[in-house]
Structures are given as structure tokens and as C-alpha cells.
Design a protein around this motif. Sequence first.
Motif, PDB file in Angstrom:
ATOM      1  N   GLU A   1      -7.936  -2.365   1.961  1.00 51.55           N
ATOM      2  CA  GLU A   1      -7.132  -3.504   2.439  1.00 51.55           C
ATOM      3  C   GLU A   1      -7.958  -4.321   3.425  1.00 51.55           C
TER       4      GLU A   1
ATOM      5  N   THR B   1      -4.894  -7.918   7.250  1.00 52.73           N
ATOM      6  CA  THR B   1      -3.515  -7.711   6.804  1.00 52.73           C
ATOM      7  C   THR B   1      -2.792  -6.693   7.687  1.00 52.73           C
TER       8      THR B   1
ATOM      9  N   GLN C   1      -0.899  -4.430   6.505  1.00 59.85           N
ATOM     10  CA  GLN C   1      -0.973  -3.146   5.822  1.00 59.85           C
ATOM     11  C   GLN C   1      -2.188  -2.347   6.308  1.00 59.85           C
TER      12      GLN C   1
ATOM     13  N   ARG D   1      -1.595  -0.855   9.679  1.00 60.94           N
ATOM     14  CA  ARG D   1      -0.711   0.312   9.605  1.00 60.94           C
ATOM     15  C   ARG D   1      -1.524   1.603   9.394  1.00 60.94           C
TER      16      ARG D   1
END
Lengths: 253, 316
Positions: free
Chosen positions: B70, B74, B76, B79
Motif C-alpha cells: 500500500e 493511504t 490503509q 493502519r
Amino acid sequence: MRILAVAENTFRESVRDKVLYVLLFFAAVTILGSKALGWISIGQDIKIVKDISLAATSIFGVLIAIFVGTSLIYKEIDKRTLYTIISQPMHRYEFILGKYLGLMALLAVVTGVMAAVSSVYVLLLGGTLEPVYFLAVLLIYWKLMLITAVALLMSSLTSPILGAVIVFSTYVFGHATGVFKDLPPQFDGTLSKRMLEFAYYVIPNLGNFDIRMEAANDVPVNPAFIAFVLFYGLGYTVVLLILAALAFEEKDV
Amino acid sequence: MDAIVTRNLSKVYKGLGKGHHKSLDSLSLTVAANEVFGFLGRNGAGKTTTIKMLCSLLKPTEGDALVFGESTRTRQARRLIGYLPEQPYFYEYLNPKETIAFYGKLQGLTRAERDRQWDKLSELLDLREIATQRIKGFSKGMRQRIGFAVALVGDPPLLILDEPMSGLDPIGRRMIRELILRLRDEKKTLFFSSHVLGDVEQICDRVGILVKGKLVRAGRIDALLGSAVNPVEVICTGLAVADVTRLKEQAELYRAMEELHVFRAATPEIANEMVRQILAAGGKLVEFNPLKETLEDYFMREQTQDGTVRMEGAIQ
């Protein structure tokens, strides 16, 4: 939830700011001391108390918005608390919005406390309170909403001191935008005129939010005008918050 | 899938006018999943800049970075990352429990999940006794423990740690070292910068060395150290003065105590030749020790080999 978490934290942090209590103290002194001016103007004391109370609510609210608002983001960068927050799975605009809502919650409490103190004071002095008085308080809060958005934008872009100067200038010029439009004929066709006209359209007309005289004299205000001012303030605020979010989105921290 | 991939990652800080400073120059690096990677370099080499770009605090001027496939830009990717900045700062009026709850909210965890995180992290980092004390007034070691706890909120598979042992006392350093080893056993990927090279050598699978914003070496520690030509210590006794003088021409006389002489030969070949000469002269070989190069020796050598970097204050 992320926005609310940041807002809640900002509120808790701002409540601990000593500047807040200094300003609140002076606001209370001004409101309670307004009776002294009332004695000078025979028979007008309640009007004077209402007028000065609203003015104090506005001025001290603006000072809190400027002093706390312009350092909101800068302080997070300076103290490096931002590092662990921005690296979380959240959008940067959520952080900006959270900071903004946290300070607006604080200003709601501050404005509410000042309005409550002045209302009780007016009633104790034997005066009455009409709805227009509370509409005046609402518009002051709406103005603080706009000023805080300017302060937040400045906090994303520059240092607290320069930011405070710019926001304070916006506040002063915002109360005198008519001067930019009604220029003497010798300005016709000059660059100065074009620049001042540009400033007239860019700087919000903060005079719109001022219905102090009507509130002091218990003169009702046209609801359509109130609706217009609320919409006007909201429009400016949204644009300023979008600009603050865009400025912060590109910022290296 | 690789945990971190950077491709030509560069960062230029623009100053006023035409002045600019290239803090990181075309960094291309891969860190495999479940690996412990040590990121080494002197102050200003670009380590923190790299880490900040991986954590989305800085925007790359050129290139890009991926975390488990990723883009680091982002949500994501964020995370998947737990980040511990150098000297972490938190809201001083919050206590550790409130701090963990705050970061749990930023991660979108429910109240029950936040409570579970607190139970787990307070146990792991021994935070229970200070759970309700305000962070203001905490020592550096205590703040570092909270920083680790914050990095672990949400159980991310990748931990990026900027100088996690900097400024800690020996007990604090040991605690962090043991924690890193424990996280390694839990199959986390760890990417960390450090100046404490002894610890890096003990903990890391691989290291990368940055010099002035450029990655000059990256690889397994044993391979990097193994590739070096190591010196050999030759200890002997029973030599005449003339023999010692002849041997000094081939190797450094490191120490001399009565009849005992300690030589350091630059290569094993020179050492072997010296042994032949010692025995031929009627001397006695006491010890033959190939010296193992440490990561610190290697690091110092890389810094000076670069040609542009010199040890500050070195005697010329």
C-alpha cells in the motif's frame, strides 16, 4: 469518532490555557463594571449594561479565538504531539476539523457563561431581556465561528504571533469594510481602488453580525436578516475551513 | 509480500532563494515481512527523514514508498504501521490509560476493543501502576514505554521506531531490547534507527547504512561483517630484539610485556608468514586470534571510506 476524539482533547487542552482565565476575568470585570457607565447616563443604565456586556462578550470572545486559535496547530507541531496523531489511519482534515470543533465548544461555553453572567446582572438591576438580546449573543458566537476559522487557517500556515496579527487585522478591517468600497472620486481607475475593492469582497463584513444597538434598545430584528447573516457566516467559515484543510494537507511536519 | 519497499525516495528541503538541502537521495530499499531491520547513519544522514516519509509526516520530493503493497500516503498503509518517534511527546494532562484510549479512538476502535488494548499493553509495558498519573513529570523511560504502547495500539504488523533507545539508562535500554526481541518472536516486522550499534548487532537481521542521504550498504549483518578482511592477533614469546624489529615491519606491535609480544597483522596471510618466521627464529607461538569485526568497526569504516565523511576531531 476520530473528529470527536480530537475535538474532546482540544477542549480539554484549551480549558487549561491560562490566557482563557485572564480574558474571562477581564470580561467579567467589564460586564459588572458597566453599571458605572450607566450612572453617568441618567435613565439609560440598563441599555448601557446590555451594550457593554455584548461588546465585552464579542471582544473577549474574539481575543480567546485569536490567542488560542492561532496556536492550535503550531503548538502541536512545536511540541511534536502531532507526529503520533498524523501517523494514525485518519485524514488530515479530520484533525483540522476536530481542532476547530474543540475550540468552538470552548467558545460556546465561554460565550454562554458571559451571556449568563450579563443576563443575571441585567435582571438583578431590574431590567428585562427580549429575544433580540439572545439573537445578538448568537450572532456574536457566529462571528467567533468565522474568526476561529481564520485563526485556524493562519495556524496551519504561519507562527502564532504573525497569525494573531493577521487575524486581528481581519477583525478590525472586517468591521470597516465599507471604507474599502466608498472611496473618494480621486481613486477612480487606480490600482489602489481595484485592490481595495478586492479586499472588500474577500474580507468578511463583520458588521453584519453586530446587532448590539438593537439588543440594547429591545428593537426586534427582521428574521430574514438573521437568516442571511447565519448563512453568510456559515459560507465564509466553510470556505476558510476547506482552505485550512488544504494548507494542512500539503504541510510537512 | 515485502513489508517496506522504497523506490528512489528523495527529499529536498527548499530554503529561501535557490538554497536547498537534499536530505535523502534516491533511497531504494526493501524490508521483508517479519524482519528486524536496523537503519544506521550519523546525525543528519537522513534516517528520521526516511522514517517521517514512511509515516506520512513528510511528502517525498521524488519516488515513492509502499508498506505491504500500500502507498504510504493511504490510510490503509498507516493502519499497518505503529510509529514511535524519537523522544515521543504526548498530551501532558492525560494519563497513560487516557492516552491509549485517545489513540484507540483515532484508530476507530470500539470501547470494548480499547479496553482490551489497555489490558494487553499495560501488562506488556508495565503501565498499570502509573495508569492514572498524568504524563507531565514522567521520566524519559516512562514516556518511551508509553510511546511503545501507543505504537502498538491496533496491533500493527509493522513497527517503525526512531532511535528507540536514545537517552535511556542501561535498564531502560535493556527493557526496550527485550521488548523488540519479544515483538520479533511475535512475527512483527521492525524497522528502527539507532546509534546503539551493539544493540543493533544483537537484535537485527539486516542493516542499512546511510551516509549523507545515500544508502551505501544494506545486507545481513553476518554477510557484511564476513565480507571484510579481518586482522589477526599473533601473540608470541622468546624472540630476540632483531626478530621483533623485523616483525614490526610486517605488523603493528600492539603490546609488549617483558618477553611477550602482541602483534596485529592486517590479513591472515601476513599472520601466517609471521608465524613461520617466529618459529624459524626459535620463538614460541602463544596465541593466534583472528579478530572478529564488530558492527561498530564496520560502521566506522563505512563512514571514513566514503571519502567525504571524516571523523570530527580526528587527529590528522
